[in-house]
Design a protein around this motif. Structure first.
Motif, PDB file in Angstrom:
ATOM      1  N   PHE A 203      23.178  -9.255  78.110  1.00 50.22           N
ATOM      2  CA  PHE A 203      23.837  -8.391  79.086  1.00 50.22           C
ATOM      3  C   PHE A 203      23.034  -7.114  79.230  1.00 50.22           C
ATOM      4  O   PHE A 203      22.653  -6.500  78.229  1.00 50.22           O
ATOM      5  N   SER A 204      22.812  -6.665  80.459  1.00 48.43           N
ATOM      6  CA  SER A 204      22.251  -5.343  80.717  1.00 48.43           C
ATOM      7  C   SER A 204      23.406  -4.361  80.803  1.00 48.43           C
ATOM      8  O   SER A 204      24.424  -4.637  81.447  1.00 48.43           O
ATOM      9  N   VAL A 205      23.277  -3.231  80.131  1.00 50.86           N
ATOM     10  CA  VAL A 205      24.330  -2.222  80.096  1.00 50.86           C
ATOM     11  C   VAL A 205      23.760  -0.938  80.701  1.00 50.86           C
ATOM     12  O   VAL A 205      23.018  -0.214  80.046  1.00 50.86           O
ATOM     13  N   PRO A 206      24.102  -0.653  81.976  1.00 51.25           N
ATOM     14  CA  PRO A 206      23.498   0.488  82.661  1.00 51.25           C
ATOM     15  C   PRO A 206      24.009   1.850  82.199  1.00 51.25           C
ATOM     16  O   PRO A 206      23.303   2.848  82.305  1.00 51.25           O
ATOM     17  N   ASP A 207      25.233   1.905  81.697  1.00 49.67           N
ATOM     18  CA  ASP A 207      25.836   3.187  81.326  1.00 49.67           C
ATOM     19  C   ASP A 207      26.279   3.162  79.870  1.00 49.67           C
ATOM     20  O   ASP A 207      26.731   2.131  79.361  1.00 49.67           O
ATOM     21  N   SER A 208      26.207   4.313  79.221  1.00 55.30           N
ATOM     22  CA  SER A 208      26.724   4.394  77.861  1.00 55.30           C
ATOM     23  C   SER A 208      28.247   4.322  77.915  1.00 55.30           C
ATOM     24  O   SER A 208      28.865   4.613  78.933  1.00 55.30           O
ATOM     25  N   GLY A 209      28.867   3.911  76.835  1.00 50.88           N
ATOM     26  CA  GLY A 209      30.312   3.794  76.785  1.00 50.88           C
ATOM     27  C   GLY A 209      30.721   2.715  75.811  1.00 50.88           C
ATOM     28  O   GLY A 209      29.904   2.165  75.077  1.00 50.88           O
TER      29      GLY A 209
END
Length: 95
Positions: free
Chosen positions: A74-80
Motif C-alpha cells: 500500500f502507498s500511504v500519501p499522508d501521515s496518520g
C-alpha cells in the motif's frame, strides 16, 4: 476453535427440548508481519504485508475495511493512523 452451543426447541404444546452441540470453527488469520516506511516531505510512505499467520489462503488486504486488494503493498500519501484488515478465503477478518 470449538464453540459449545445449546439448541432449544419448543413444540405447539409448549414442551421444550434442548441439546448441546459443538460448532467447529476454522481459525481465521491470527497475526501479520508488516514493513512500514514513514511518510517524508520527499516521498509517500508504504505498508507492506510480509506474511500472515493462520487463516486460509488466499488473503485480501485493506486499509479502510471496505476496499480489499490481493496485492500486499500500500502507498500511504499522508501521515496518520491506519488500520490494516486482513481477510482470508473463508471471510474471517483480522484487524
Amino acid at each position: 476453535m470449538i464453540v459449545n452451543s445449546i439448541l432449544f426447541v419448543q413444540d405447539a404444546l409448549g414442551c421444550v427440548g434442548d441439546t448441546v452441540f459443538n460448532i467447529l470453527g476454522l481459525p481465521g488469520p491470527q497475526s501479520v508481519d508488516l514493513t512500514v516506511t514513514s511518510v517524508t516531505c520527499a516521498a509517500p510512505g508504504s505498508v507492506e504485508v510480509n506474511a500472515v499467520s493462520g487463516g486460509t489462503p488466499s488473503f485480501q488486504y485493506s486499509l479502510d475495511a471496505l476496499n480489499f486488494q490481493t496485492t500486499t503493498l500500500f502507498s500511504v500519501p499522508d501521515s496518520g493512523s491506519y488500520t490494516l484488515t486482513v481477510q482470508d478465503a473463508n471471510g474471517c477478518l483480522l484487524d
